[in-house]
Design a protein around this motif. Structure first.
Motif, PDB file in Angstrom:
ATOM      1  N   ASP A  89       0.870  -1.202   0.036  1.00 45.95           N
ATOM      2  CA  ASP A  89       0.198  -0.011  -0.035  1.00 45.95           C
ATOM      3  C   ASP A  89       0.995   1.166   0.004  1.00 45.95           C
ATOM      4  O   ASP A  89       2.184   1.000   0.184  1.00 45.95           O
ATOM      5  CB  ASP A  89      -0.830   0.085   1.356  1.00 45.95           C
ATOM      6  N   PRO A  90       0.385   2.373   0.068  1.00 48.01           N
ATOM      7  CA  PRO A  90       0.983   3.715  -0.304  1.00 48.01           C
ATOM      8  C   PRO A  90       1.862   3.836   1.200  1.00 48.01           C
ATOM      9  O   PRO A  90       2.993   4.192   1.022  1.00 48.01           O
ATOM     10  CB  PRO A  90       0.201   4.632  -0.280  1.00 48.01           C
ATOM     11  N   ALA A  91       1.571   3.429   2.264  1.00 49.87           N
ATOM     12  CA  ALA A  91       2.299   3.553   3.426  1.00 49.87           C
ATOM     13  C   ALA A  91       3.503   2.769   3.336  1.00 49.87           C
ATOM     14  O   ALA A  91       4.742   2.958   3.856  1.00 49.87           O
ATOM     15  CB  ALA A  91       1.512   3.341   4.707  1.00 49.87           C
ATOM     16  N   ALA A  92       3.547   1.401   2.641  1.00 53.25           N
ATOM     17  CA  ALA A  92       4.536   0.592   2.614  1.00 53.25           C
ATOM     18  C   ALA A  92       5.466   1.141   1.709  1.00 53.25           C
ATOM     19  O   ALA A  92       6.932   0.880   1.729  1.00 53.25           O
ATOM     20  CB  ALA A  92       4.280  -0.740   2.039  1.00 53.25           C
ATOM     21  N   VAL A  93       5.093   1.824   0.820  1.00 55.18           N
ATOM     22  CA  VAL A  93       6.258   2.555  -0.187  1.00 55.18           C
ATOM     23  C   VAL A  93       7.068   3.422   0.720  1.00 55.18           C
ATOM     24  O   VAL A  93       8.461   3.339   0.570  1.00 55.18           O
ATOM     25  CB  VAL A  93       5.416   3.546  -1.342  1.00 55.18           C
ATOM     26  N   ASP A  94       6.601   4.434   1.441  1.00 53.28           N
ATOM     27  CA  ASP A  94       7.255   5.210   2.510  1.00 53.28           C
ATOM     28  C   ASP A  94       8.136   4.444   3.202  1.00 53.28           C
ATOM     29  O   ASP A  94       9.291   4.992   3.621  1.00 53.28           O
ATOM     30  CB  ASP A  94       6.244   6.027   3.073  1.00 53.28           C
ATOM     31  N   ALA A  95       7.641   3.526   3.909  1.00 46.63           N
ATOM     32  CA  ALA A  95       8.461   2.611   4.985  1.00 46.63           C
ATOM     33  C   ALA A  95       9.473   1.901   4.011  1.00 46.63           C
ATOM     34  O   ALA A  95      10.738   1.834   4.985  1.00 46.63           O
ATOM     35  CB  ALA A  95       7.394   1.621   5.798  1.00 46.63           C
ATOM     36  N   THR A  96       9.290   1.381   3.060  1.00 41.54           N
ATOM     37  CA  THR A  96      10.488   0.583   2.366  1.00 41.54           C
ATOM     38  C   THR A  96      11.513   1.567   2.028  1.00 41.54           C
ATOM     39  O   THR A  96      12.755   1.375   2.045  1.00 41.54           O
ATOM     40  CB  THR A  96       9.772  -0.167   1.017  1.00 41.54           C
ATOM     41  N   TYR A  97      10.945   2.509   1.521  1.00 42.70           N
ATOM     42  CA  TYR A  97      11.768   3.803   1.137  1.00 42.70           C
ATOM     43  C   TYR A  97      13.039   4.252   2.235  1.00 42.70           C
ATOM     44  O   TYR A  97      14.004   4.219   2.162  1.00 42.70           O
ATOM     45  CB  TYR A  97      11.189   5.106   0.505  1.00 42.70           C
ATOM     46  N   TRP A 115      -0.314   9.420 -12.169  1.00 42.53           N
ATOM     47  CA  TRP A 115      -1.018   8.343 -12.847  1.00 42.53           C
ATOM     48  C   TRP A 115      -1.471   7.416 -11.825  1.00 42.53           C
ATOM     49  O   TRP A 115      -1.921   6.125 -12.102  1.00 42.53           O
ATOM     50  CB  TRP A 115       0.088   7.704 -13.728  1.00 42.53           C
ATOM     51  N   GLY A 116      -1.688   7.716 -10.466  1.00 43.72           N
ATOM     52  CA  GLY A 116      -2.435   7.111  -9.381  1.00 43.72           C
ATOM     53  C   GLY A 116      -1.557   5.973  -8.605  1.00 43.72           C
ATOM     54  O   GLY A 116      -2.256   5.150  -8.064  1.00 43.72           O
ATOM     55  N   GLN A 117      -0.450   6.513  -8.449  1.00 41.65           N
ATOM     56  CA  GLN A 117       0.546   5.442  -7.534  1.00 41.65           C
ATOM     57  C   GLN A 117       1.175   6.255  -6.668  1.00 41.65           C
ATOM     58  O   GLN A 117       1.522   7.588  -6.943  1.00 41.65           O
ATOM     59  CB  GLN A 117       1.436   4.832  -8.410  1.00 41.65           C
ATOM     60  N   ARG A 118       1.337   5.808  -5.583  1.00 43.22           N
ATOM     61  CA  ARG A 118       2.443   6.291  -4.487  1.00 43.22           C
ATOM     62  C   ARG A 118       3.963   5.843  -5.170  1.00 43.22           C
ATOM     63  O   ARG A 118       3.815   4.635  -5.318  1.00 43.22           O
ATOM     64  CB  ARG A 118       2.254   5.762  -3.162  1.00 43.22           C
ATOM     65  N   TYR A 119       4.969   6.487  -5.217  1.00 39.29           N
ATOM     66  CA  TYR A 119       5.993   6.355  -6.191  1.00 39.29           C
ATOM     67  C   TYR A 119       7.306   6.792  -5.514  1.00 39.29           C
ATOM     68  O   TYR A 119       7.391   7.847  -4.992  1.00 39.29           O
ATOM     69  CB  TYR A 119       5.868   6.887  -7.707  1.00 39.29           C
TER      70      TYR A 119
END
Length: 141
Positions: free
Chosen positions: A84-92, A111-115
């Motif tokens: 999910d978007p929070a996991a993008v932040d946490a992994t980064y 385009w509709g993604q946390r990136y």
């Protein structure tokens, strides 16, 4: 008789430090064999039967003596989907805290993604992404 059509099988990167690259890609969930740090070529299975391979520079030069790494940045793109978007932040944040260079901080893309992008030990950009909830996607982003 016609020649059978080839099929896509392997994504391969040439790496300058096998141990550092294995540590990075293991943090992203890829599974390599024990002791792979000592090998000149390693592979991890990917979904759908594909394989992700790492070759040391010395291995490539063993059959292509004139090989040189690209001057800067690759043209290949690698991307890992997060839960999910929070996991993008946490992994980064986890990767940057572990000493890897952040290429692009997490953001909500039009385009509709946390990136986000993190650089592997050889400077290869590795994207992290997750779909945004539909309410977060607007034309104003």
């Amino acid at each position: 008789m016609s020649t059978p059509t080839p099929h896509f099988d392997v994504i391969s990167l040439v790496v300058s430090d096998m141990s550092a690259s294995l540590a990075f890609y293991r943090r992203l969930g890829l599974e390599f064999p024990e002791g792979a740090e000592q090998l000149p070529h390693v592979e991890a299975p990917l979904p759908g039967g594909l394989r992700f391979a790492l070759d040391s520079e010395a291995t490539v030069r063993s059959f292509h003596p004139d090989w040189q790494p690209p001057p800067s940045g690759g043209r290949a793109a690698l991307a890992f989907v997060c839960a999910d978007p929070a996991a993008v932040d946490a992994t980064y944040e986890e990767l940057v805290a572990a000493g890897y260079e952040g290429g692009m901080k997490p953001f909500d893309a039009f385009w509709g993604q946390r990136y986000a992008t993190v650089l592997d030990p050889d400077g290869q950009g590795v994207d992290l992404f997750a779909p945004l909830p539909e309410a977060a996607v607007t034309d104003d982003d």
